[in-house]
Design an enzyme around this catalytic site. Structure first.
Site, short mmCIF file in Angstrom:
data_model
loop_
_atom_site.label_atom_id
_atom_site.label_comp_id
_atom_site.label_asym_id
_atom_site.label_seq_id
_atom_site.Cartn_x
_atom_site.Cartn_y
_atom_site.Cartn_z
N ASP A 132 0.87 -1.18 0.00
CA ASP A 132 0.00 0.00 0.00
C ASP A 132 0.90 1.23 0.00
O ASP A 132 0.97 1.95 0.98
CB ASP A 132 -0.94 -0.01 1.21
CG ASP A 132 -0.23 -0.16 2.54
OD1 ASP A 132 0.96 -0.57 2.54
OD2 ASP A 132 -0.82 0.14 3.59
N ASP A 184 7.27 4.04 4.13
CA ASP A 184 8.13 2.90 4.46
C ASP A 184 8.04 1.80 3.40
O ASP A 184 9.00 1.05 3.20
CB ASP A 184 7.87 2.36 5.87
CG ASP A 184 6.46 1.88 6.11
OD1 ASP A 184 5.53 2.35 5.43
OD2 ASP A 184 6.26 1.05 7.02
N ASP A 185 6.92 1.72 2.67
CA ASP A 185 6.86 0.82 1.51
C ASP A 185 7.88 1.26 0.46
O ASP A 185 8.55 0.43 -0.16
CB ASP A 185 5.48 0.84 0.85
CG ASP A 185 4.36 0.50 1.79
OD1 ASP A 185 3.79 -0.60 1.68
OD2 ASP A 185 4.02 1.35 2.63
N ASN A 217 -0.27 -0.33 17.31
CA ASN A 217 -0.07 1.06 16.91
C ASN A 217 -1.35 1.73 16.40
O ASN A 217 -1.31 2.87 15.96
CB ASN A 217 1.05 1.19 15.86
CG ASN A 217 0.79 0.39 14.60
OD1 ASN A 217 -0.24 -0.29 14.46
ND2 ASN A 217 1.72 0.45 13.66
N GLU A 258 -2.07 -3.99 15.43
CA GLU A 258 -1.19 -3.34 14.44
C GLU A 258 -2.03 -2.96 13.22
O GLU A 258 -3.00 -3.62 12.89
CB GLU A 258 -0.07 -4.33 14.09
CG GLU A 258 0.91 -3.85 13.04
CD GLU A 258 0.42 -4.12 11.63
OE1 GLU A 258 0.76 -3.33 10.74
OE2 GLU A 258 -0.31 -5.11 11.43
N ASN A 283 -1.89 -2.98 9.80
CA ASN A 283 -2.21 -3.82 8.65
C ASN A 283 -3.25 -4.87 9.00
O ASN A 283 -4.16 -5.16 8.20
CB ASN A 283 -0.95 -4.51 8.11
CG ASN A 283 -0.03 -3.56 7.38
OD1 ASN A 283 -0.45 -2.50 6.92
ND2 ASN A 283 1.24 -3.91 7.31
N HIS A 300 9.29 -0.52 9.62
CA HIS A 300 8.40 -1.68 9.52
C HIS A 300 8.61 -2.46 8.22
O HIS A 300 8.97 -3.64 8.23
CB HIS A 300 6.93 -1.22 9.59
CG HIS A 300 6.57 -0.44 10.80
ND1 HIS A 300 6.67 -0.95 12.07
CD2 HIS A 300 6.09 0.83 10.93
CE1 HIS A 300 6.26 -0.04 12.94
NE2 HIS A 300 5.91 1.04 12.27
N ASP A 301 8.34 -1.80 7.11
CA ASP A 301 8.36 -2.50 5.81
C ASP A 301 9.76 -2.87 5.35
O ASP A 301 9.97 -3.97 4.82
CB ASP A 301 7.64 -1.68 4.75
CG ASP A 301 6.14 -1.58 5.01
OD1 ASP A 301 5.64 -2.31 5.89
OD2 ASP A 301 5.47 -0.77 4.34
#
Length: 308
Positions: free
Chosen positions: A11, A15-16, A158, A164, A166, A240-241
């Site tokens: 998405d 961070d992606d 979060n 979380e 996602n 994260h990602d």
């Protein structure tokens, strides 16, 4: 050495974008396709962002297909603009790419690539809506393994005290995915919240020549500003990602994991909470790692020659 084929389901927010840049720079892997889902931004915008990032990187020929706009049990109601900006990439307003979106639905592209690449790793960086649809589609090809950025076990959530983002966005899809017998590794907040990129790291990103590193350096302050004072005492953001991408690439050392069947709570109050209460031979989640994910990320980005 053969490169590990990876399909990324994402998405595409900030961070992606870091994760995709890392994978493009990581010699151990090859991105063979991307499917997008709504989360940080909507699925169509995520696909457009991805193609724009690939063009900045001088990469073409990677198919990018748009997946689910809405979640399984509710409509998509907007992304995380406060963390990723209205466009998902910190308000950077990336120029539209010349490459076109792949016309195939996400499930069809995953199936095609799983059949073409028997050792395919699927890496999910957003809600699991597309993968749940894949699980319920008869006759699709099997892929080798699944790496999921998502969940929180011993760490707080979060979005809520438990959940979380996602998993919380589409817990119904997550429940379908974790009910499969796929070889699955979760990269949860338990480990991602301990791996951060700070203002000094941003200086290093900004010093890397090339159009894609410049774009990353321009969007990252938006993320650092969100985290500063809210989540961390100073200007830093959680990786994260990118950390999930490193787990998928298999390059990290000193990774500790817990094996266990993952279950998703969907009742009010605990919606999106992940728990692991019994053993599993196919599911595990990462509890910790040695070293610095930021250093791995920066070394890979610095080692690659980027155009522009």
């Amino acid at each position: 050495m053969s490169r590990r084929p990876i399909l990324v389901d994402c998405d595409t927010g900030i961070d992606d974008a870091l994760a995709l840049a890392y994978l493009l720079a990581e010699p151990a892997v090859e991105i063979v396709g991307v499917t997008t889902v709504s989360g940080n931004t909507d699925a169509a915008r995520a696909a457009a962002n991805t193609l724009s990032l690939f063009e900045l990187a001088g990469v073409d020929g990677i198919p990018v297909a748009v997946g689910a706009h809405d979640f399984r049990d509710r409509p998509y109601a907007g992304g995380a603009a406060h963390i990723h900006g209205d466009d998902g990439v910190g308000g950077l307003a990336l120029a539209a790419a010349r490459a076109a979106i792949d016309a195939r639905p996400a499930v069809e592209l995953i199936d095609h690539l799983a059949a073409r690449h028997p050792g395919l790793t699927v890496l999910t960086l957003g809600p699991l809506t597309n993968l749940a649809a894949y699980a319920e589609t008869p006759g699709v090809a099997a892929f080798d393994r699944l790496v999921v950025m998502g969940g929180a076990f011993a760490h707080s959530g979060n979005v809520t005290a438990w959940a979380e983002a996602n998993i919380h966005n589409d817990p119904e899809a997550a429940a379908v995915v974790f009910a499969q017998t796929w070889d699955t590794t979760l990269v949860p907040l338990d480990v991602t919240m301990s791996q951060t990129l700070d203002a000094a790291d941003l200086v290093r990103v900004d010093a890397i020549a090339g159009a894609l590193p410049r774009a990353l350096a321009a969007m990252l302050p938006f993320s650092l500003d969100f985290y500063a004072g809210r989540v961390f005492p100073d200007r830093r953001c959680a990786l994260h990602d990118p950390l999930a991408a490193m787990v998928a690439a298999g390059v990290l050392r000193g990774v500790s994991v817990a094996s266990g069947q993952v279950e998703v709570r969907r009742e009010r109050g605990e919606r999106g909470r992940t728990v692991s209460s019994r053993g599993s031979s196919t599911q595990r989640w990462v509890r910790g790692m040695e070293g610095s994910a930021a250093e791995v990320l920066l070394e890979r980005l610095e080692a690659r020659e980027w155009p522009g």
